[in-house]
Design a protein around this motif. Structure first.
Motif, PDB file in Angstrom:
ATOM      1  N   GLY A  70       0.828  -1.055  -0.130  1.00  0.00           N
ATOM      2  CA  GLY A  70       0.032  -0.028   0.134  1.00  0.00           C
ATOM      3  C   GLY A  70       0.913   1.272   0.110  1.00  0.00           C
ATOM      4  N   ASN A  71       0.189   2.326   0.100  1.00  0.00           N
ATOM      5  CA  ASN A  71       0.863   3.725  -0.006  1.00  0.00           C
ATOM      6  C   ASN A  71       1.607   3.969   1.285  1.00  0.00           C
ATOM      7  OD1 ASN A  71       0.084   4.677  -2.315  1.00  0.00           O
ATOM      8  ND2 ASN A  71      -1.974   5.483  -1.253  1.00  0.00           N
ATOM      9  N   PRO A  72       3.086   4.029   1.010  1.00  0.00           N
ATOM     10  CA  PRO A  72       4.110   4.020   2.299  1.00  0.00           C
ATOM     11  C   PRO A  72       3.660   5.011   3.191  1.00  0.00           C
ATOM     12  CG  PRO A  72       4.988   4.874   0.346  1.00  0.00           C
ATOM     13  CD  PRO A  72       3.933   4.394  -0.223  1.00  0.00           C
ATOM     14  N   MET A  73       3.844   5.241   4.420  1.00  0.00           N
ATOM     15  CA  MET A  73       3.643   6.033   5.517  1.00  0.00           C
ATOM     16  C   MET A  73       5.152   6.535   6.041  1.00  0.00           C
ATOM     17  SD  MET A  73       0.465   4.763   7.383  1.00  0.00           S
ATOM     18  CE  MET A  73       0.957   3.163   7.691  1.00  0.00           C
ATOM     19  N   THR A 106      10.600   7.439  10.310  1.00  0.00           N
ATOM     20  CA  THR A 106      10.332   5.935  10.123  1.00  0.00           C
ATOM     21  C   THR A 106       9.327   5.868   8.855  1.00  0.00           C
ATOM     22  OG1 THR A 106      10.079   5.714  12.530  1.00  0.00           O
ATOM     23  CG2 THR A 106       9.184   4.048  11.137  1.00  0.00           C
ATOM     24  N   CYS A 107       9.516   4.595   8.137  1.00  0.00           N
ATOM     25  CA  CYS A 107       8.938   4.623   6.810  1.00  0.00           C
ATOM     26  C   CYS A 107       8.419   3.102   6.714  1.00  0.00           C
ATOM     27  CB  CYS A 107       9.692   4.831   5.631  1.00  0.00           C
ATOM     28  SG  CYS A 107       8.700   4.669   4.049  1.00  0.00           S
ATOM     29  N   THR A 108       7.070   2.878   6.572  1.00  0.00           N
ATOM     30  CA  THR A 108       6.524   1.674   6.534  1.00  0.00           C
ATOM     31  C   THR A 108       5.992   1.376   5.261  1.00  0.00           C
ATOM     32  OG1 THR A 108       5.984   1.935   8.962  1.00  0.00           O
ATOM     33  CG2 THR A 108       4.735   0.094   7.852  1.00  0.00           C
ATOM     34  N   ALA A 109       5.940   0.020   4.653  1.00  0.00           N
ATOM     35  CA  ALA A 109       5.443  -0.511   3.509  1.00  0.00           C
ATOM     36  C   ALA A 109       4.662  -1.721   3.918  1.00  0.00           C
ATOM     37  CB  ALA A 109       6.308  -0.705   2.480  1.00  0.00           C
ATOM     38  N   MET A 110       3.263  -1.723   3.849  1.00  0.00           N
ATOM     39  CA  MET A 110       2.586  -2.557   4.456  1.00  0.00           C
ATOM     40  C   MET A 110       2.032  -3.446   3.501  1.00  0.00           C
ATOM     41  SD  MET A 110       0.502  -0.513   7.492  1.00  0.00           S
ATOM     42  CE  MET A 110      -0.470  -2.015   8.256  1.00  0.00           C
ATOM     43  N   SER A 111       1.774  -4.685   3.839  1.00  0.00           N
ATOM     44  CA  SER A 111       0.807  -5.810   3.007  1.00  0.00           C
ATOM     45  C   SER A 111       1.279  -6.014   1.611  1.00  0.00           C
ATOM     46  CB  SER A 111      -0.677  -5.418   3.032  1.00  0.00           C
ATOM     47  OG  SER A 111      -1.039  -5.328   4.478  1.00  0.00           O
ATOM     48  N   SER A 112       2.584  -6.442   1.583  1.00  0.00           N
ATOM     49  CA  SER A 112       3.124  -6.895   0.230  1.00  0.00           C
ATOM     50  C   SER A 112       3.604  -8.120   0.164  1.00  0.00           C
ATOM     51  CB  SER A 112       4.299  -5.786  -0.288  1.00  0.00           C
ATOM     52  OG  SER A 112       5.621  -5.916   0.836  1.00  0.00           O
ATOM     53  N   LYS A 113       3.814  -8.514  -1.146  1.00  0.00           N
ATOM     54  CA  LYS A 113       4.190 -10.009  -1.159  1.00  0.00           C
ATOM     55  C   LYS A 113       4.894  -9.944  -2.798  1.00  0.00           C
ATOM     56  CE  LYS A 113       3.154 -14.738  -1.673  1.00  0.00           C
ATOM     57  NZ  LYS A 113       3.712 -15.146  -3.008  1.00  0.00           N
ATOM     58  N   PRO A 114       6.051 -10.244  -2.738  1.00  0.00           N
ATOM     59  CA  PRO A 114       7.259 -10.490  -1.602  1.00  0.00           C
ATOM     60  C   PRO A 114       7.626  -9.271  -0.653  1.00  0.00           C
ATOM     61  CG  PRO A 114       8.486 -10.307  -3.552  1.00  0.00           C
ATOM     62  CD  PRO A 114       6.868 -10.237  -3.991  1.00  0.00           C
ATOM     63  N   ALA A 115       8.290  -9.267   0.123  1.00  0.00           N
ATOM     64  CA  ALA A 115       8.683  -8.249   1.153  1.00  0.00           C
ATOM     65  C   ALA A 115       9.205  -7.171   0.407  1.00  0.00           C
ATOM     66  CB  ALA A 115       9.732  -8.553   2.187  1.00  0.00           C
ATOM     67  N   ALA A 116       8.921  -5.782   0.440  1.00  0.00           N
ATOM     68  CA  ALA A 116       9.459  -4.566  -0.236  1.00  0.00           C
ATOM     69  C   ALA A 116      10.571  -4.316   0.309  1.00  0.00           C
ATOM     70  CB  ALA A 116       8.376  -3.414  -0.305  1.00  0.00           C
TER      71      ALA A 116
END
Length: 420
Positions: free
Chosen positions: A136-139, A156-166
């Protein structure tokens, strides 16, 4: 009993399933060898899009081709679809290829699909479908809204719910920053990636954007950005509003203090270093005004500005020169009043043009006087009078003139000599 074409196909399908079922365990996998006629490719597809599986035969001897799902259920037997899933559609069927598409792919469709060639022994090739899920859009978040210069900030930057890991990268003013990354796998085989970066800031960093860039095979140009909000102490500069040149006795002095900072300086003060301010000094806001300067006012004057971050100052060294004693004569090359060396004790420049003019005038006057005297003496040349022939003008002849003249023999009797 007659058997129709569709019935013959059904019987062939049943016989093939029975033959596969009675193969030794693991025999199907061992049948995939190099140089076999059957080939396929692995497929990567983004969730929600369409995947295509191709089973290809190099040299087919009219053997049956079929496609199985990861649960080994038959999707297509030749050009017939026994599986009741309309998302599978036949793209191409021939003696050399069975090509099937799968639309609206989801994570549940991921796995190993099997291409089978019904030969003796049967041949198999495997196509792994990998489903990609973009994050999803990073925060991006900051530990503090504002940070003072010289201190450390944390983003802090978070990339959520991805496959594979970003993967996450940090960029600031064209340079890559090193962050600390953690990866968390969720229950639905998805990944959440978090990256933290720490660095010290300066006042030049105020307003500078910091980019959190997300790299993922299912997404492009995915980033989050945050501008730094840096507080810094004032920058102070003293500007001389008057006079433009040297400061001399009797002159007035006007100084302006320019101070910029974040936040804006809340207090500005003027002082004289190590001494009291002159009695005629007047402070108005950012300005310092001193009238009627004299040498006792010499010294260092300081402007101090303060805000929540700290204090800063700038100094002005005042030196009062003697007042000019004479009015300077304008010349073609006036003395530069901005040069301190043009003050007391500096030699004055001699204007040779003025001296040359005076000399020319004097010489011209002398020449004129000489011309006038010369013309006067030339006019009266040979005309002069003596007393030697006085009385001779009335004589009848020369002898009488001599006798009547003063100093003639006629007067000799009047001369007397006395001898003692």
């Amino acid at each position: 009993m007659a058997i129709t074409g569709s019935g013959s196909l059904a019987i062939s399908l049943v016989l093939f399933v029975i033959s596969v079922a009675f193969l030794p365990k693991g025999a199907a996998e061992t049948l995939t060898v190099e140089g076999q006629n059957l080939a396929t490719d692995n497929v990567s597809v983004i969730e929600g899009e369409t995947a295509t599986i191709s089973c290809r035969v190099k040299d087919n001897d009219d053997s049956v081709i079929q496609l199985l799902n990861p649960n080994r259920q038959t999707i297509y037997f030749r050009d017939v679809r026994p599986l009741k899933d309309s998302r599978f559609q036949l793209v191409n069927f021939s003696d050399n290829e069975l090509r099937v598409s799968l639309s609206n792919v989801s994570l549940s469709d991921e796995g190993r699909y099997v291409c089978q060639l019904y030969t003796d022994p049967p041949q198999e090739a495997y196509a792994d479908i990998t489903v990609l899920v973009p994050p999803g859009n990073p925060m991006i978040e900051s530990r503090e809204e504002m940070v003072s210069e010289g201190n450390e900030t944390e983003l802090t930057c978070t990339a959520m719910s991805s496959k594979p890991a970003a993967s996450i990268r940090w960029m600031k003013k064209g340079e890559e920053l090193t962050g600390e990354t953690t990866v968390e796998e969720t229950y639905d085989r998805m990944f959440t990636v978090t990256s933290r970066v720490r660095f010290s800031v300066t006042k030049e960093d105020d307003g500078v954007p910091v980019d959190c860039i997300i790299d993922h095979p299912a997404a492009k140009d995915l980033l989050a950005q945050r501008q730094l909000d840096v507080l810094y102490k004032p920058e102070v500069k003293i500007v001389v509003a008057y006079p433009n040149g040297l400061t001399r006795e009797g002159d007035n002095l006007d100084l302006t203090c320019i101070a910029e900072g974040k936040p804006h300086p809340r207090r500005i003060i003027w002082l004289r270093v190590d001494e009291d301010m002159p009695p005629h000094a007047v402070v108005t806001g950012h300005d310092l005004y001193i009238e009627n300067l004299n040498k006792s006012y010499n010294g260092t004057y300081r402007c101090v500005a303060s805000n929540a971050v700290g204090d800063a100052y700038d100094d002005y060294a005042l030196y009062v020169y003697d007042a000019p004693t004479t009015i300077p004569t304008p010349t073609t090359n006036p003395v530069n009043t901005q040069d301190p060396r043009a003050g007391e004790g500096a030699p004055q420049k001699i204007d040779h043009a003025v001296i040359g003019g005076v000399v020319a005038v004097v010489m011209f006057a002398i020449l004129c006087a000489l011309i006038v005297l010369g013309r006067y003496f030339a006019r009266h040349k040979g005309t002069y009078f003596t007393h030697e022939a006085k009385g001779a003008d009335d004589a009848a002849d020369a002898d009488t003139a001599i006798i009547n003249a003063e100093g003639g023999h006629n007067n000799t009797d009047e001369k007397k000599e006395y001898y003692i």
